[in-house]
Design a protein around this motif. Sequence first.
Motif, mmCIF file in Angstrom:
data_model
loop_
_atom_site.group_PDB
_atom_site.id
_atom_site.type_symbol
_atom_site.label_atom_id
_atom_site.label_comp_id
_atom_site.label_asym_id
_atom_site.label_seq_id
_atom_site.Cartn_x
_atom_site.Cartn_y
_atom_site.Cartn_z
ATOM 1 N N VAL A 1 -9.164 -4.656 6.635
ATOM 2 C CA VAL A 1 -8.494 -5.639 5.776
ATOM 3 C C VAL A 1 -7.210 -6.167 6.403
ATOM 4 N N GLY A 2 -6.708 -5.485 7.444
ATOM 5 C CA GLY A 2 -5.529 -5.976 8.146
ATOM 6 C C GLY A 2 -4.284 -5.164 7.873
ATOM 7 N N LEU A 3 -3.596 -4.807 8.938
ATOM 8 C CA LEU A 3 -2.348 -4.058 8.827
ATOM 9 C C LEU A 3 -1.226 -4.987 8.354
ATOM 10 N N PRO A 4 -0.154 -4.426 7.797
ATOM 11 C CA PRO A 4 0.970 -5.270 7.364
ATOM 12 C C PRO A 4 1.548 -6.073 8.530
ATOM 13 N N PHE A 5 2.128 -7.224 8.212
ATOM 14 C CA PHE A 5 2.769 -8.037 9.239
ATOM 15 C C PHE A 5 3.955 -7.274 9.838
ATOM 16 N N PRO A 6 4.297 -7.549 11.100
ATOM 17 C CA PRO A 6 5.465 -6.902 11.707
ATOM 18 C C PRO A 6 6.751 -7.240 10.950
#
Length: 396
Positions: A385-390
């Motif tokens: 689902v995607g890691l948090p944005f930097p």
Amino acid sequence: MPERTQVAIVGAGPAGLLLAHLLHLRGIDTVVLERQSREYVEQRIRAGVLEQGSVDLLTRAGLADRLHRERLVHNGVELLFDGEGHRVPLTELTGRELTIYGQHELVKDLVAARLATGRPLLFEAPAVSVEDVTGSPVVRYTHNGVERELHCDVVAGCDGFHGVCRPAVAQALTVYEHVYPFAWLGVLAEVAPSAEELIYASHDRGFALHSMRSLAVTRLYLQVPPTDEVAAWPDARVWTELRTRLGRTAGFTLNEGPIIDRSVTALRSFVTEPMRHGRLFLTGDAAHIVPATGAKGLNLAVVDVAVLAAALERWFAEGDESGLEAYSATCLSRIWRVQHFSWWMTTMLHLTPEADPFARRLQLAQLRYLTGSTASATSFAENYVGLPFPEGAFTP
């Protein structure tokens, strides 16, 4: 006469157009150059899976009105093997969802947003060269048969794997590449999807994927040899193979309809380090490519742009170069994590050309563990689902 802008953006794909819009929101002047026609970029069929982080950024930037009206929201994904489907409840495990929305539809939205600003978006204006990126950058391009030069403070190379920006500084870059020994035959069919969520199938004849673009259009993929030509796959053969690889012991019927598009695409992993040389910054496919298995290419490009836009904002507003200096390392940290996930998912689902029985047993063991262990499924879901944005990425 020479032209001038703050940021010259080479490439009007999702990365270049999104970067232009985010910078416009902060009053930073840009010129966008695209070698293809508007019709070509708006009709080019590409990925259609957006992570929640990508949708959140588009929403806050005012670019997602049509997306929210027309998208399909997915809360899970199915892994099919041994003739049985196993659903991984992505939202239940992570609290995040996925959006299905064709990349060409997103490009249409981004083009419309750019034109509404009145700022330059030049189609059929190929960049010929990028020069003096360690001093005062210049992009030379042609438009309407005339060669022009665009002076700028920064060049954003958003022109894809075959563009001119990366080759312009190739001597300063290190390239890492892995080519997979198989390809994907992708077809677009005018027929309602056969399932509500994506199906990743691992079969003894090879990998297959059931996806969709809308409630009336289905996107399907088959693992094929990289030497196969499109002509080797007429409709009847495509549907026969899909029925076989997506078949199960009970409870599933594959909807079939007219195939309106088909192509064969090689799978590769590719990373350029660093993603910056002087005042030239590479984004998206110009800097990295992942196999399509994990649906990460477009989403990685969105993160690149969010990091670069924030860094440029601080530099133009305050003279703070720290974000620009950290751009490459910040993006590459995420890119290598995504490269590993995409490689792992690809090798877990695809057959090797040698059809090694030992390797096949390992694949099935991994699939059984993934679908039978909450801890393993959660790890998969977090990456999918995607890691948090930097930290510090652009926030509209």
